[in-house]
Design a protein around this motif. Structure first.
Motif, mmCIF file in Angstrom:
data_model
loop_
_atom_site.group_PDB
_atom_site.id
_atom_site.type_symbol
_atom_site.label_atom_id
_atom_site.label_comp_id
_atom_site.label_asym_id
_atom_site.label_seq_id
_atom_site.Cartn_x
_atom_site.Cartn_y
_atom_site.Cartn_z
ATOM 1 N N THR A 90 0.848 -1.204 0.000
ATOM 2 C CA THR A 90 0.000 0.000 0.000
ATOM 3 C C THR A 90 0.884 1.255 0.000
ATOM 4 N N ARG A 91 0.276 2.437 -0.195
ATOM 5 C CA ARG A 91 1.064 3.675 -0.333
ATOM 6 C C ARG A 91 0.523 4.781 0.567
ATOM 7 N N GLN A 92 0.347 4.465 1.843
ATOM 8 C CA GLN A 92 -0.206 5.467 2.757
ATOM 9 C C GLN A 92 0.738 6.646 2.961
ATOM 10 N N ASP A 96 1.123 17.202 -4.678
ATOM 11 C CA ASP A 96 0.114 16.901 -5.689
ATOM 12 C C ASP A 96 0.354 15.489 -6.231
ATOM 13 N N TYR A 97 -0.737 14.768 -6.557
ATOM 14 C CA TYR A 97 -0.641 13.385 -7.051
ATOM 15 C C TYR A 97 0.289 13.277 -8.259
ATOM 16 N N GLU A 98 0.135 14.224 -9.215
ATOM 17 C CA GLU A 98 0.962 14.125 -10.427
ATOM 18 C C GLU A 98 2.427 14.460 -10.141
ATOM 19 N N GLY A 136 -1.032 -4.507 -13.879
ATOM 20 C CA GLY A 136 -0.562 -3.189 -14.286
ATOM 21 C C GLY A 136 0.413 -2.553 -13.304
ATOM 22 N N TYR A 137 0.813 -3.316 -12.286
ATOM 23 C CA TYR A 137 1.870 -2.840 -11.398
ATOM 24 C C TYR A 137 3.122 -3.714 -11.537
ATOM 25 N N GLY A 138 3.181 -4.471 -12.647
ATOM 26 C CA GLY A 138 4.354 -5.294 -12.900
ATOM 27 C C GLY A 138 5.162 -4.676 -14.037
ATOM 28 N N ALA A 170 -0.183 -1.684 -20.061
ATOM 29 C CA ALA A 170 -0.064 -0.296 -20.535
ATOM 30 C C ALA A 170 -0.595 0.689 -19.495
ATOM 31 N N HIS A 171 -0.194 0.461 -18.247
ATOM 32 C CA HIS A 171 -0.621 1.352 -17.155
ATOM 33 C C HIS A 171 0.329 2.546 -17.040
ATOM 34 N N GLU A 172 1.583 2.329 -17.435
ATOM 35 C CA GLU A 172 2.627 3.368 -17.323
ATOM 36 C C GLU A 172 3.813 2.862 -18.140
ATOM 37 N N ASP A 215 -9.357 10.590 -20.377
ATOM 38 C CA ASP A 215 -9.759 11.954 -19.984
ATOM 39 C C ASP A 215 -9.882 12.090 -18.468
ATOM 40 N N GLU A 216 -8.860 11.581 -17.763
ATOM 41 C CA GLU A 216 -8.920 11.641 -16.300
ATOM 42 C C GLU A 216 -8.471 13.016 -15.803
ATOM 43 N N PHE A 217 -7.182 13.343 -15.993
ATOM 44 C CA PHE A 217 -6.705 14.637 -15.490
ATOM 45 C C PHE A 217 -6.782 15.720 -16.564
ATOM 46 N N SER A 273 -15.424 1.339 -8.286
ATOM 47 C CA SER A 273 -14.644 1.869 -7.155
ATOM 48 C C SER A 273 -13.281 2.419 -7.559
ATOM 49 N N ASP A 274 -12.655 1.858 -8.614
ATOM 50 C CA ASP A 274 -11.246 2.163 -8.945
ATOM 51 C C ASP A 274 -10.324 1.774 -7.796
ATOM 52 N N PHE A 275 -10.742 0.812 -6.976
ATOM 53 C CA PHE A 275 -9.901 0.425 -5.837
ATOM 54 C C PHE A 275 -8.447 0.210 -6.283
ATOM 55 N N GLY A 302 -3.027 3.734 -4.871
ATOM 56 C CA GLY A 302 -2.574 5.115 -5.013
ATOM 57 C C GLY A 302 -3.683 6.144 -5.017
ATOM 58 N N SER A 303 -4.559 6.060 -6.027
ATOM 59 C CA SER A 303 -5.499 7.165 -6.236
ATOM 60 C C SER A 303 -6.871 6.940 -5.635
ATOM 61 N N CYS A 304 -7.141 5.720 -5.106
ATOM 62 C CA CYS A 304 -8.439 5.490 -4.468
ATOM 63 C C CYS A 304 -8.416 4.187 -3.667
HETATM 64 O O1 NIG Z 1 -7.106 4.263 -12.185
HETATM 65 N N1 NIG Z 1 -5.230 6.360 -13.471
HETATM 66 C C1 NIG Z 1 -4.425 5.440 -13.512
HETATM 67 N N2 NIG Z 1 -4.323 4.400 -12.706
HETATM 68 C C2 NIG Z 1 -4.913 4.269 -11.409
HETATM 69 C C3 NIG Z 1 -4.050 4.883 -10.364
HETATM 70 C C4 NIG Z 1 -2.964 4.015 -9.996
HETATM 71 C C5 NIG Z 1 -2.056 4.453 -8.870
HETATM 72 O O2 NIG Z 1 -1.926 5.621 -8.461
HETATM 73 O O3 NIG Z 1 -1.464 3.499 -8.396
HETATM 74 C C6 NIG Z 1 -6.308 4.822 -11.443
HETATM 75 O O4 NIG Z 1 -6.678 5.758 -10.753
#
Ligand code: NIG
Ligand code: FE
Length: 413
Positions: free
Chosen positions: A86-88, A99-101, A149-151, A182-184, A250-252, A321-323, A326-328
């Motif tokens: 986790t990333r608390q 900021d997240y970005e 997507g975290y590998g 293709a997450h990053e 179209d997230e950020f 949920s986008d569980f 990081g972001s949720c």
């Molecule tokens: O859906 N937006 C991109 N990916 C994730 C965030 C992943 C992270 O911060 O670990 C999302 O919010």
């Protein structure tokens, strides 16, 4: 002919079948009953009709819902539960003003999770995923999409999807795996996103396909990550390889990911915090589901997605949920439904349809999940309340009493 049944749930005060028409079609039946056979809904309707429609033998188990509300289980069509840690600490940095970005550009964010996921054992990956699926179940979620997507390398991506398959065999919920290599862009391909896309298309996708360990692929189309051109190329190649498609769009920034989704024929375009009015119209006129993740907007302190505008334009809208670490870091669909109502302009009815039947459509499971009608999977929740509007009204404290998956009681308080 009367329908054969294994068990009947009777004395349902309000049954939400989700078979009504339109965005608010909850298909409400008051004083209802539900009959189950072989894990499927055999019949659902007014309690008065049960004896006429169903054959009830001495062996039929009859269970009372005690006048409570019954809904389909939630279909959470967007989660990232395969991570090493986790990333608390990043959460606390954001609370202190970062900021997240900015955190992501400095090597935190997704790449932080990548380092921790690559070094995690399968046992740890499995433990993390299991832990959150258990919480999701207690929150009424019976179908969960799960992204890798975290590998971001061949070995770790395959390991994550294999773990998802192992977890699917252990939990009562239905798990729908998505490959999100293709997450990053990983460190070793830094500045070479095109080459990384080639690597995915030529070396990773075929292995994932061969092993049959993911139904969907997904790509993060965002400023600084993958461009609309790269996303178009990746999705087209993946479709040819036999995958169904999803996109983080179209997230950020309004980069046009929604338009990419529509022209690729993606099942869903997800996030849409910054979607333009033009693209709202485009997705509303398409078969692509607009999946909104209001928990992420809350967690990152960003503007909420334009739910009302999408609904008014006629889009099919799903809520998920986008569980993710990081972001949720939120596994509660009842909270997501509350946020949609309180912050995104949904009616209670629209939010509940979006979190069940439309979530199923976003997973191309619209004929099997998310509704309680003949032939659908008997995945449902008995709520400890007698008015369905209580579900989002009771903020942050879900009144889930009993959960059934495929006609089997799998959770109760
Ligand atoms: O859906 N937006 C991109 N990916 C994730 C965030 C992943 C992270 O911060 O670990 C999302 O919010
Ligand atoms: Fe996501």
């Amino acid at each position: 002919m009367k329908v054969r049944t294994d068990f009947v749930l009777k004395e349902i005060g309000q049954l939400l079948t989700m078979t009504g028409t339109g965005a608010s079609g909850i298909g409400l039946v008051t004083d209802a009953a539900l009959a189950v056979r072989n894990g499927k809904v055999a019949w659902a309707g007014s309690a008065d009709l049960i004896e006429t429609c169903c054959s009830l033998s001495g062996n039929t188990d009859i269970v009372s819902a005690g006048g409570c509300v019954v809904t389909p289980g939630f279909v959470d069509s967007h989660t990232h539960p395969l991570f090493g840690a986790t990333r608390q600490e990043e959460f606390a940095m954001r609370a202190a003003g970062a900021d997240y970005e900015e955190i992501a550009v400095a090597g935190g964010g997704i790449l932080n999770s990548v380092r921790r996921t690559r070094s995690a054992s399968n046992a740890v990956l499995q433990e993390n995923m299991m832990r959150h699926l258990t919480i999701m179940l207690a929150n009424g979620t019976t179908t969960v999409e799960a992204k890798s997507g975290y590998g971001l390398d061949l070995n770790t991506e395959l390991r994550c999807l294999e773990v998802a398959g192992e977890v699917a065999d252990k939990v009562p919920q239905t798990i729908v795996p998505t490959f999100m290599g293709a997450h990053e862009v990983p460190e070793e391909f830094k500045g070479r996103p095109q080459e990384y896309i080639d690597f995915l298309i030529n070396e990773v996708n075929p292995r994932v396909r061969e092993q049959g360990i993911a139904k969907f692929v997904d790509i993060f189309c965002e400023k600084g990550v993958f461009t609309p051109g790269q996303a178009t190329r990746y999705l087209a190649a993946s479709a040819e390889q036999g995958f169904s498609l999803k996109i983080h769009a179209d997230e950020f920034y309004d980069t046009g990911g929604t338009a990419v989704a529509v022209s690729a024929g993606a099942a869903s375009a997800d996030h849409l915090l910054s979607i333009s009015d033009e693209n709202i119209k485009l997705i509303a006129d398409s078969n692509t589901v607009a999946t909104l993740l209001p928990g992420t907007a809350l967690f990152l302190n960003k503007p909420f997605p334009p739910g009302r505008k999408l609904l008014d334009a006629g889009a099919m809208v799903a809520l998920a949920s986008d569980f993710n670490p990081g972001s949720c870091f939120c596994d509660s669909m009842p909270l997501i439904v509350s946020l949609a109502v309180c912050q995104c302009g949904f009616t209670v009815e629209e939010a509940l349809v979006s979190a069940t039947a439309n979530g199923a459509a976003a997973l191309e499971l619209g004929r099997r999940k998310g509704r309680l009608t003949t032939g659908f999977d008997a995945d449902f929740v008995i709520w400890d309340c007698n008015d369905f509007r209580t579900i989002p009204y009771h903020l942050g404290n879900p009144d889930v009493a009993v959960v059934y998956c495929a006609g089997r009681k799998v959770y109760s308080t």
